[in-house]
Write an enzyme that holds these catalytic residues in place. Structure first.
Site, PDB file in Angstrom:
ATOM      1  N   CYS A 162       1.707  89.660 -36.974  1.00 14.57           N
ATOM      2  CA  CYS A 162       0.925  89.127 -35.854  1.00 14.57           C
ATOM      3  C   CYS A 162       1.394  89.616 -34.495  1.00 14.57           C
ATOM      4  O   CYS A 162       0.803  89.256 -33.471  1.00 14.57           O
ATOM      5  CB  CYS A 162       0.929  87.606 -35.906  1.00 14.57           C
ATOM      6  SG  CYS A 162       0.352  86.983 -37.506  1.00 14.57           S
ATOM      7  N   HIS A 295       2.113  82.229 -27.816  1.00  9.63           N
ATOM      8  CA  HIS A 295       1.626  82.583 -29.150  1.00  9.63           C
ATOM      9  C   HIS A 295       0.942  81.365 -29.772  1.00  9.63           C
ATOM     10  O   HIS A 295      -0.180  81.470 -30.264  1.00  9.63           O
ATOM     11  CB  HIS A 295       2.797  83.058 -30.010  1.00  9.63           C
ATOM     12  CG  HIS A 295       2.382  83.614 -31.340  1.00  9.63           C
ATOM     13  ND1 HIS A 295       1.500  84.658 -31.464  1.00  9.63           N
ATOM     14  CD2 HIS A 295       2.727  83.253 -32.608  1.00  9.63           C
ATOM     15  CE1 HIS A 295       1.314  84.933 -32.751  1.00  9.63           C
ATOM     16  NE2 HIS A 295       2.052  84.097 -33.461  1.00  9.63           N
ATOM     17  N   HIS A 332      -6.476  82.345 -34.909  1.00 10.36           N
ATOM     18  CA  HIS A 332      -5.368  83.300 -34.950  1.00 10.36           C
ATOM     19  C   HIS A 332      -5.903  84.595 -35.540  1.00 10.36           C
ATOM     20  O   HIS A 332      -6.237  84.663 -36.721  1.00 10.36           O
ATOM     21  CB  HIS A 332      -4.224  82.750 -35.787  1.00 10.36           C
ATOM     22  CG  HIS A 332      -2.977  83.587 -35.718  1.00 10.36           C
ATOM     23  ND1 HIS A 332      -2.913  84.780 -35.025  1.00 10.36           N
ATOM     24  CD2 HIS A 332      -1.740  83.420 -36.259  1.00 10.36           C
ATOM     25  CE1 HIS A 332      -1.709  85.297 -35.142  1.00 10.36           C
ATOM     26  NE2 HIS A 332      -0.976  84.479 -35.882  1.00 10.36           N
TER      27      HIS A 332
END
Length: 404
Positions: A162, A295, A332
């Site tokens: 990620c 994040h 996400h």
């Protein structure tokens, strides 16, 4: 001390669940209009149970939008990337084949998995979809992108979970600083797939409701799909062009806490080191940062670790600047997250606002930090953007209005 070299950002493009271009992203963010909803396009038994951030165009519509012949093999990740790259190139006013040393650095984790899982059984009995077989590797998408936009000087793919797109942006900046490129098109793309939905659900970190970043009662993430790209240019090239930079990439950092395959260390060591390095590269103090795009995946582990890293960086709850996670808008988006959130960070700089952290109600007891929950007009000169991935891959980017 050696002065930092400003890396100009001259264009950006994005597509996600909250917009098919950058302007629509800003509209959705400003109006607190999230893109999270039921699964409609992926053929999975999780339909009706899990929520995702889907883009409101099927593959056929993307083929038509891009004027790609129906018989050619393009996976959804590549189609999304093409939309975003085209917008970024037009926004920057460049021709990648104009003779300047131009690189393409694209990030993905899904690659061509969506086509593979759809056609795998068919491959064995029919030739009708076998032209999709070469699209499976992650690098194939980047090669297709490069051919479309005319980049030949340097083409590579980043896949670090990620943090992938953040690392693609970082690599582009470092190559420009090293004198290896004049310009770089950098970013990432990932579509939704059964592979990732099943995987995150199996890890028991997928929420059955709208995700709640940094909330005491957070219980997991919502996946999304997206693509976003920036055009980075050297100071010398910018001087030769009339295009005014939209922002500057002034700092970046990457660290690995080597703690666990999928979990962050409880004290946020990797995140802390990445933020510390980004500030060092930018020659800035932590107090110079006006907004942090966190994040903030809304998983129990990530938000706790990132919160600890913020407290270690700033020393106290009161000293932490305005921050928010925008994943409750987009979901996400895995490898694309660092690029989508780079675009959001630049929008914050351009419009001088902090975007809200949706669905928040109660701070994490052991941290005490509270994200910004409403749109906040604010003087913003520097935005820090975090992207953390499995395997301890922690990356931080720092965007600024000026390079002085």
């Amino acid at each position: 001390m050696k002065e930092p070299i400003p890396i100009a950002i001259t264009g950006m493009g994005a597509i996600s669940a909250i917009g098919n271009d950058v302007a629509n992203h800003y509209s959705s963010l400003r109006s607190s209009n999230p893109g999270i909803g039921p699964i409609t396009q992926v053929q999975t038994h999780h339909r009706g149970n899990l929520l995702v951030g889907e883009i409101n165009m099927d593959n056929g519509a993307l083929y038509d939008c891009l004027a790609i012949p129906a018989h050619e093999a393009y996976t959804r990740s590549t189609l999304l990337a093409l939309v975003a790259v085209r917008e970024a190139v037009v926004n920057a006013g460049i021709n990648p084949a104009d003779g300047y040393r131009t690189g393409l650095i694209s990030a993905t984790t899904v690659g061509g998995m969506d086509a593979t899982e759809t056609y795998y059984e068919d491959y064995l009995v029919s030739k009708s979809h076998q032209h999709f077989i070469p699209t499976h590797p992650s690098g194939y998408s980047t090669e297709q992108l490069a051919r479309h936009v005319g980049v030949t000087e340097f083409v590579t793919t980043i896949s670090t979970a990620c943090s992938s797109a953040a690392n693609a942006i970082m690599l582009g900046a470092r190559m420009i600083k090293a004198g290896l490129l004049d310009r770089a098109i950098v970013g990432g793309t990932d579509c939704l797939s059964k592979f990732t939905i099943n995987g995150f659900n199996a890890l028991m970190i997928y929420s059955d409701s709208h995700c709640r970043p940094f909330d005491e009662h957070r219980n997991g993430l919502n996946l999304g799909e997206a693509a976003a790209y920036l055009v980075l240019e050297s100071p010398e090239l910018v001087k030769q062009r009339t295009q005014t930079p939209i922002a500057y990439l002034t700092g970046y950092g990457n660290a690995n806490d080597a703690f666990h395959q999928t979990a962050s260390s409880d004290d946020g060591e990797g995140a802390y080191l990445a933020m510390k390095q980004a500030l060092k590269v930018a020659h800035l103090d932590a107090a110079d940062v006006d907004y942090i795009n966190a994040h903030g995946t809304a998983t129990p582990n990530n938000d706790l670790a990132e919160g600890q890293a913020l407290l270690r960086t700033y020393g106290s709850v009161e000293a932490v600047p305005a921050f928010s996670s925008t994943k409750a808008f987009t979901g996400h988006t895995l490898a694309a997250a660092g690029a989508i959130e780079a675009v959001i960070s630049i929008l914050a700089l351009q419009h001088q606002v902090v975007f809200p952290n949706l669905n928040f109600s109660q701070p994490i007891t052991t941290l005490g930090i509270v994200p910004q929950t409403q749109l906040l007009p604010k003087k913003i000169d520097h935005v820090l953007s975090n992207s953390f991935g499995f395997g301890g891959n922690c990356s931080t980017l720092l965007f600024s209005n000026t390079h002085d």
